[in-house]
Write a protein that holds these residues in place. Structure first.
Motif, short mmCIF file in Angstrom:
data_model
loop_
_atom_site.label_atom_id
_atom_site.label_comp_id
_atom_site.label_asym_id
_atom_site.label_seq_id
_atom_site.Cartn_x
_atom_site.Cartn_y
_atom_site.Cartn_z
N GLU A 60 -9.15 1.99 -0.48
CA GLU A 60 -8.24 0.87 -0.56
C GLU A 60 -7.55 0.61 -1.93
O GLU A 60 -6.33 0.66 -2.17
CB GLU A 60 -8.73 -0.42 -0.09
CG GLU A 60 -8.84 -0.56 1.29
CD GLU A 60 -10.07 -1.56 1.62
OE1 GLU A 60 -9.86 -2.14 2.88
OE2 GLU A 60 -10.75 -2.14 0.74
N GLU A 77 -9.94 -8.48 0.43
CA GLU A 77 -8.71 -8.18 -0.26
C GLU A 77 -7.91 -8.67 -1.27
O GLU A 77 -7.12 -8.26 -1.97
CB GLU A 77 -7.86 -7.49 1.09
CG GLU A 77 -8.55 -6.29 1.74
CD GLU A 77 -7.28 -5.98 2.70
OE1 GLU A 77 -6.17 -6.38 2.80
OE2 GLU A 77 -7.77 -4.86 3.52
N TYR A 102 -3.78 0.80 -3.20
CA TYR A 102 -3.14 -0.60 -3.45
C TYR A 102 -2.16 -0.34 -4.67
O TYR A 102 -2.32 0.12 -5.54
CB TYR A 102 -4.34 -1.41 -3.80
CG TYR A 102 -3.92 -2.64 -4.37
CD1 TYR A 102 -3.58 -3.59 -3.11
CD2 TYR A 102 -4.01 -3.17 -5.60
CE1 TYR A 102 -3.10 -4.85 -3.62
CE2 TYR A 102 -3.69 -4.54 -5.87
CZ TYR A 102 -3.23 -5.57 -4.94
OH TYR A 102 -2.91 -6.53 -5.20
N TRP A 106 0.81 -1.22 -0.05
CA TRP A 106 0.09 -0.02 -0.14
C TRP A 106 0.79 1.20 -0.03
O TRP A 106 2.07 1.33 0.49
CB TRP A 106 -0.90 0.14 1.30
CG TRP A 106 -1.70 -1.36 1.37
CD1 TRP A 106 -1.26 -2.20 2.28
CD2 TRP A 106 -3.12 -1.39 1.02
NE1 TRP A 106 -2.25 -3.22 2.51
CE2 TRP A 106 -3.32 -2.91 1.50
CE3 TRP A 106 -3.70 -0.93 0.11
CZ2 TRP A 106 -4.57 -3.43 1.16
CZ3 TRP A 106 -5.10 -1.64 -0.19
CH2 TRP A 106 -5.47 -2.89 0.38
#
Length: 152
Positions: free
Chosen positions: A120, A67, A124, A33
């Motif tokens: 996210e 995820e 990412y 990340w």
């Protein structure tokens, strides 16, 4: 979220659960990340917030699937509590998180992060499978190798 941006207020203790996911060769899955507020990169096990009324184990299973696309059923009812103190998107988090163990039968299976939130998805960068003695420098928590030893 109960956290506050850096520089003021109490840190967040938002409940969360993480998954130490090991493939058949003993490599651990880490998600990569970039914190777009600080510009720092981090590698960490999959996981995230525990929803209201959800158990930590159920959250770990849900987060693994969301995820990574990997089966939540691989998450065992075995965990260790890990003290965490980190910053993410301008918020400081200080808490203890359960890190659950997941075991997969395949070698470095492909990951499909198809259910990331918009936040996210913006952060990412990818994923990787790592031997516990070859973890990236930017791994969080820094003592992840010890957590893996405790769980296995």
């Amino acid at each position: 979220m109960t956290g506050t941006p850096d520089g003021g207020g109490a840190p967040s203790d938002r409940p969360a659960a993480r998954v130490v996911c090991l493939d058949r060769d003993g490599r651990v899955l880490l998600m990569h990340w970039r914190d777009w507020v600080s510009g720092h990169d981090v590698w960490e096990p999959p996981g995230g917030g525990i929803d209201s009324g959800e158990s930590p184990l159920a959250a770990a299973r849900r987060e693994l699937t969301e995820e990574t696309g990997l089966p939540g059923s691989a998450v065992r009812d075995r965990h260790v509590l890990v003290a965490r103190d980190f910053r993410w998107l301008g918020v400081r988090y200080v808490k203890k998180e359960p890190f659950y163990l997941a075991l997969l039968d395949d070698s470095a299976p492909a990951v499909d992060p198809g259910e990331l939130t918009d936040e996210e998805a913006a952060a990412y960068l990818g994923y990787g499978w790592f031997a516990p003695d070859e973890l990236p420098d930017a791994v969080d928590p820094p003592g992840l190798a010890e957590v893996i030893k405790e769980l296995t």
